[in-house]
Design an enzyme around this catalytic site. Sequence first.
Site, PDB file in Angstrom:
ATOM      1  N   HIS A  15      37.065  39.015  35.175  1.00  0.00           N
ATOM      2  CA  HIS A  15      36.936  37.463  34.456  1.00  0.00           C
ATOM      3  C   HIS A  15      38.632  37.367  33.889  1.00  0.00           C
ATOM      4  O   HIS A  15      39.213  37.735  33.075  1.00  0.00           O
ATOM      5  CB  HIS A  15      35.902  37.772  33.160  1.00  0.00           C
TER       6      HIS A  15
ATOM      7  N   ASP B  15      27.843  39.413  38.091  1.00  0.00           N
ATOM      8  CA  ASP B  15      28.016  39.367  39.148  1.00  0.00           C
ATOM      9  C   ASP B  15      27.781  40.889  39.429  1.00  0.00           C
ATOM     10  O   ASP B  15      26.904  41.301  40.585  1.00  0.00           O
ATOM     11  CB  ASP B  15      28.696  38.508  40.380  1.00  0.00           C
TER      12      ASP B  15
HETATM   13  N1  CMC Z   1      39.742  43.848  41.612  1.00  0.00           N
HETATM   14  C1  CMC Z   1      41.227  44.871  41.672  1.00  0.00           C
HETATM   15  N2  CMC Z   1      42.784  44.028  41.064  1.00  0.00           N
HETATM   16  C2  CMC Z   1      41.718  42.855  40.427  1.00  0.00           C
HETATM   17  C3  CMC Z   1      41.175  41.780  40.574  1.00  0.00           C
HETATM   18  C4  CMC Z   1      39.781  42.640  41.177  1.00  0.00           C
HETATM   19  N3  CMC Z   1      38.463  42.331  41.220  1.00  0.00           N
HETATM   20  N4  CMC Z   1      40.256  40.840  39.513  1.00  0.00           N
HETATM   21  C5  CMC Z   1      41.251  40.660  39.095  1.00  0.00           C
HETATM   22  N5  CMC Z   1      42.514  42.038  39.285  1.00  0.00           N
HETATM   23  C6  CMC Z   1      43.958  41.936  38.813  1.00  0.00           C
HETATM   24  C7  CMC Z   1      44.739  40.913  39.828  1.00  0.00           C
HETATM   25  O1  CMC Z   1      45.718  41.376  41.444  1.00  0.00           O
HETATM   26  C8  CMC Z   1      46.234  40.491  38.795  1.00  0.00           C
HETATM   27  O2  CMC Z   1      46.854  41.859  39.371  1.00  0.00           O
HETATM   28  P1  CMC Z   1      48.553  41.200  38.837  1.00  0.00           P
HETATM   29  O3  CMC Z   1      48.901  40.956  37.290  1.00  0.00           O
HETATM   30  O4  CMC Z   1      49.332  42.841  38.875  1.00  0.00           O
HETATM   31  O5  CMC Z   1      49.028  40.221  39.627  1.00  0.00           O
HETATM   32  C9  CMC Z   1      45.111  40.608  37.765  1.00  0.00           C
HETATM   33  O6  CMC Z   1      44.479  41.840  37.845  1.00  0.00           O
HETATM   34  C10 CMC Z   1      44.989  39.281  36.601  1.00  0.00           C
HETATM   35  O7  CMC Z   1      43.996  38.913  37.595  1.00  0.00           O
HETATM   36  P2  CMC Z   1      43.924  37.357  38.116  1.00  0.00           P
HETATM   37  O8  CMC Z   1      43.987  37.077  39.630  1.00  0.00           O
HETATM   38  O9  CMC Z   1      45.303  36.703  38.329  1.00  0.00           O
HETATM   39  O10 CMC Z   1      43.338  36.712  36.555  1.00  0.00           O
HETATM   40  P3  CMC Z   1      42.209  35.693  36.905  1.00  0.00           P
HETATM   41  O11 CMC Z   1      41.628  35.452  35.667  1.00  0.00           O
HETATM   42  O12 CMC Z   1      43.186  34.401  37.574  1.00  0.00           O
HETATM   43  O13 CMC Z   1      40.604  35.994  38.217  1.00  0.00           O
HETATM   44  C11 CMC Z   1      38.387  36.381  38.774  1.00  0.00           C
HETATM   45  C12 CMC Z   1      39.307  36.051  37.803  1.00  0.00           C
HETATM   46  C13 CMC Z   1      36.907  36.085  38.285  1.00  0.00           C
HETATM   47  C14 CMC Z   1      38.854  35.394  39.923  1.00  0.00           C
HETATM   48  C15 CMC Z   1      39.455  37.704  39.932  1.00  0.00           C
HETATM   49  O14 CMC Z   1      39.352  38.721  38.369  1.00  0.00           O
HETATM   50  C16 CMC Z   1      38.569  37.584  40.256  1.00  0.00           C
HETATM   51  O15 CMC Z   1      38.737  37.314  41.420  1.00  0.00           O
HETATM   52  N6  CMC Z   1      37.645  38.900  40.796  1.00  0.00           N
HETATM   53  C17 CMC Z   1      36.580  39.552  41.092  1.00  0.00           C
HETATM   54  C18 CMC Z   1      35.018  38.319  41.966  1.00  0.00           C
HETATM   55  C19 CMC Z   1      34.351  37.898  40.967  1.00  0.00           C
HETATM   56  O16 CMC Z   1      33.942  39.781  40.490  1.00  0.00           O
HETATM   57  N7  CMC Z   1      33.835  37.084  40.335  1.00  0.00           N
HETATM   58  C20 CMC Z   1      33.073  36.829  39.251  1.00  0.00           C
HETATM   59  C21 CMC Z   1      33.364  36.305  38.659  1.00  0.00           C
HETATM   60  S1  CMC Z   1      31.984  36.605  36.980  1.00  0.00           S
HETATM   61  C22 CMC Z   1      30.838  35.146  36.984  1.00  0.00           C
HETATM   62  C23 CMC Z   1      31.748  33.763  37.600  1.00  0.00           C
HETATM   63  O17 CMC Z   1      32.508  33.122  37.180  1.00  0.00           O
HETATM   64  O18 CMC Z   1      31.530  33.112  38.514  1.00  0.00           O
END
Ligand code: CMC
Length: 446
Positions: free
Chosen positions: A322, A380
Site C-alpha cells: 500500500h 482487498d
Molecule cells: N508484490 C511484490 N512487490 C511489491 C508489491 C506487491 N504487491 N507492492 C510493491 N512491491 C514492491 C515494488 O516492486 C517496489 O520494489 P522496489 O523498491 O524494489 O522497486 C516496492 O515494493 C515499492 O512499490 P511501489 O510500486 O513503489 O509502491 P507504491 O506505493 O507506488 O504502490 C501499490 C502501492 C498498492 C500500488 C502496490 O503495492 C501494488 O501494486 N500492490 C498490488 C495491488 C493492490 O493490492 N492494490 C490494492 C491497494 S489497497 C486498496 C486500494 O487502495 O484500492
Amino acid sequence: MESSKGRPVWRGEVKQVGTITVTDDTTGKTVKLPLLEGETGPRAIDVRKLYAETGYFTFDPGFTSTASCESAITYIDGDEGILLHRGYAIQDLAENCDYLEVCHLLLRGELPNPQQKEDFERTITYHTMVHEQLSRFYSGFRRDAHPMAVMCGVTGALSAFYHDSTDILDPRQRMIAAHRLIAKMPTMAAMAYKYSVGQPFMYPRNDLSYAENFLYMTFGTPCEAWKVDPVLARAMDKIFILHADHEQNASTSTVRLAGSSGANPFACIAAGIASLWGPAHGGANEAVLKMLEEIGSVDRIPEIVRRAKDKNDNFRLMGFGHRVYKNYDPRAKIMRQTCYEVLDVMGIKDEPHLAIAMELEKIALEDPYFVEKKLYPNVDFYSGIILKAMGFPTSMFTVLFAVARTVGWISQWKEMIEDPVQKIGRPRQLYTGATKRDFIPLAERG
Ligand code: CMC
C-alpha cells in the site's frame, strides 16, 4: 452544522509553525517557505509561492510527498496502521455502527444521534429508486460487458436525469446530489448484475436496511420471497464501512480534480469509478481472486512468491502493499475476521482460496523481501473470498467497492467545493519533448 461560508464548523485550522529555508546551490539564492501543521500527521512545506519566488516547480510524480488539499474527513497513520474517520477508529465504527451512520459521519461530520439517524435513513431510502428511463441505458450494453464499464456509463448519465441537483454553488443541491448518489448506487450496481445474468431488475425495498436492500436487489427475484441472512447482511454492511473512505487515494483525487473545474457531482463520481477500476486500486479485489484461482494449490505458493520478488517479472502479489500503510492495513484484519464469519454461516468448510490466502500471507509476512519493503495484506486481500462465498461473481467485486466508496468521494468533493482556498487543479510538468523547430510542409517530409 455549516457556517455562513458553507464550511463545516467542526473543522480544525492549518497553522503555520515555522519556515523552511531552501538554498539554490547553483546561485546561492535562498527562499523561506512556510511550514504548515494540521491537527496531526506530518508537517507540510507550503510551496504555493515557490514558482513566483524562484521560477522553479516541485517534481513529485505519483504525489508521494505532496499534500494536494486540506481535509478534515479521514486520517491515516500508515506506519502504525491507524485509520480514523472524523477521529473515530475504523475498528470502532465497523464493530458498533451501521454503514449509514458512517455515511452520516463522513458527509456531515458527526455520528448521528437517534433522531438524526432515523431522518438520514429516511432521506436515503427516499432516493433509492432510479429514474425509470435510466434502466433503458443498460440494454445499450452487451450482456457480457464488465459491470464497472456499465457503472461508469450509468453514473455519468445521472447528470442527465437530475438537473435539479447539479448547481454546485447551491449547498442544498450539493447535499441532495450526495444523498442521491449514496442511495442510487446500490440500485444501479444491482441492476448491472441483473442485466449481466439476464434477470429482471428488482425495485428497491425501503423496509430493508441499506445492505439488506442491496442483497435483495442483487439476489432476489420476482418469483419468490427472498429472505436475507442477518449475518450476511451484517457482513455486507461491514464491507461497505471498511471501504467508505480512504483520504486522497487515486479515485478520490480523481473526483477532486474533476470537480475542481466545477463539473457536476455525478460526472465527478463517474470519473472516480473509472479510476477505481484499475488493478493497482479497487480492481485489486478482483485481481486477488483471479490470482488465488491461478495459484490453485498451496504447493505452488513458493513459485508465485519467487515471481513477485523477481525484478524482471512485472507480476505482483495482488492484495499486498500500500502506498500509505507500511504496517498491516487495519481494514484487512477486520476483513479476515468477517471472512471466517461468512464462511461459517454459509457452511463452507475448507474453502480452497482461503487456505491458499492464509498460507500466502504467512509466507509473505516472513519473507525478507516483503518484510524489508513493509508489504502487508491490504483491504482487498480477503474481501474477494467473502464476496465469492456470498455469491457475487468476481466482476462485481470492484463494483461493490464503488458503491461503498461513493460516500467518501462525495464527502471529499463537497469538502473541496466548500473550501475557500479551492482552485482548479492544474499540475505542472518537466518537459522532455522537442524544443521549437521549423515546420516542414507535407511534401518535404521524408
Ligand atoms: N508484490 C511484490 N512487490 C511489491 C508489491 C506487491 N504487491 N507492492 C510493491 N512491491 C514492491 C515494488 O516492486 C517496489 O520494489 P522496489 O523498491 O524494489 O522497486 C516496492 O515494493 C515499492 O512499490 P511501489 O510500486 O513503489 O509502491 P507504491 O506505493 O507506488 O504502490 C501499490 C502501492 C498498492 C500500488 C502496490 O503495492 C501494488 O501494486 N500492490 C498490488 C495491488 C493492490 O493490492 N492494490 C490494492 C491497494 S489497497 C486498496 C486500494 O487502495 O484500492
